[in-house]
Motif scaffolding. Structure first.
Motif, PDB file in Angstrom:
ATOM      1  N   GLU A 128       0.804  -1.226   0.000  1.00  0.00           N
ATOM      2  CA  GLU A 128       0.000   0.000   0.000  1.00  0.00           C
ATOM      3  C   GLU A 128       0.836   1.276   0.000  1.00  0.00           C
ATOM      4  N   HIS A 129       2.103   1.159   0.442  1.00  0.00           N
ATOM      5  CA  HIS A 129       2.944   2.370   0.503  1.00  0.00           C
ATOM      6  C   HIS A 129       4.345   2.013   0.018  1.00  0.00           C
ATOM      7  N   PRO A 130       5.149   3.010  -0.373  1.00  0.00           N
ATOM      8  CA  PRO A 130       6.506   2.721  -0.848  1.00  0.00           C
ATOM      9  C   PRO A 130       7.320   2.008   0.224  1.00  0.00           C
ATOM     10  N   MET A 131       8.099   1.017  -0.184  1.00  0.00           N
ATOM     11  CA  MET A 131       8.908   0.254   0.781  1.00  0.00           C
ATOM     12  C   MET A 131      10.385   0.503   0.530  1.00  0.00           C
ATOM     13  N   PHE A 132      11.133   0.568   1.629  1.00  0.00           N
ATOM     14  CA  PHE A 132      12.562   0.853   1.532  1.00  0.00           C
ATOM     15  C   PHE A 132      13.344  -0.163   2.350  1.00  0.00           C
ATOM     16  N   ASP A 133      14.563  -0.493   1.883  1.00  0.00           N
ATOM     17  CA  ASP A 133      15.528  -1.215   2.711  1.00  0.00           C
ATOM     18  C   ASP A 133      16.697  -0.255   2.846  1.00  0.00           C
TER      19      ASP A 133
END
Ligand SMILES: CC(C)(COP(=O)(O)OP(=O)(O)OC[C@H]1O[C@@H](n2cnc3c(N)ncnc32)[C@H](O)[C@@H]1OP(=O)(O)O)[C@@H](O)C(=O)NCCC(=O)NCCS
Length: 148
Positions: A128-133
């Motif tokens: 549902e939202h941008p994902m970051f590592d």
């Protein structure tokens, strides 16, 4: 060091660790109960992983995580070694899908996986939202394969 397969009724107790590799509880629940969960203990719980059956020939590593404090001590690789020998003879190959993150790809390649294919925009389409590592945004899913 001990690696144990965890029963269905105990799996929920490992959610905190599973969330390190996959931040969405709903996504984890989709594979947690159709897969097998293994936990590595070495003076306490250090790592977990979940493997599911995808076809007669192929299984998939759905999640693998080591507590941050214990990263880089070889626990993730030990767990992989264990599941490779556990599933050898049952399946021809193990797949794993991950974000396009250099150090994660390096971890899998160091353990014998080879890049197979990618699904463009998997993370942007399915979460549902941008994902970051760290600072890297997850966009494509990269699949790697290990012959068992
Ligand atoms: C990926 C993960 C399971 C590896 O577990 P581990 O117990 O640290 O694994 P090992 O100690 O056997 O191997 C570590 C290797 O992973 C790679 N690696 C993992 N995270 C890294 C990071 N943040 N920076 C650099 N290298 C990293 C390196 O290749 C490292 O090898 P090295 O120690 O020889 O440099 C662990 O980093 C983790 O839980 N990450 C968060 C959850 C996650 O992203 N899971 C994978 C989802 S696809």
């Amino acid at each position: 060091m001990k690696i144990t397969k965890i029963s269905d009724c105990e799996k929920i107790n490992f959610m905190e660790l599973l969330l390190l590799a996959d931040e969405d509880v709903k996504m984890i629940e989709k594979y947690l109960y159709r897969g097998e969960l293994f936990a590595l203990y070495d003076d306490g719980l250090k790592s977990v992983c979940v493997v599911s059956r995808e076809s007669d020939d192929v299984c998939e590593l759905k999640n693998i995580a080591t507590y941050d404090k214990w990263n880089g001590k070889g626990y993730g690789s030990k767990l992989l070694e264990h599941i490779f020998s556990h599933y050898r003879g049952k399946y021809a190959a193990m797949l794993v899908g991950t974000g396009d993150i250099p150090w994660i790809l390096q971890f899998y390649q160091k353990n014998g996986f080879k890049i197979s294919h990618r699904i463009p925009n998997f993370f942007t389409d399915n979460y549902e939202h941008p994902m970051f590592d760290n600072d890297i945004q997850l966009v494509d899913m990269v699949y790697l394969c290990k012959c068992l």
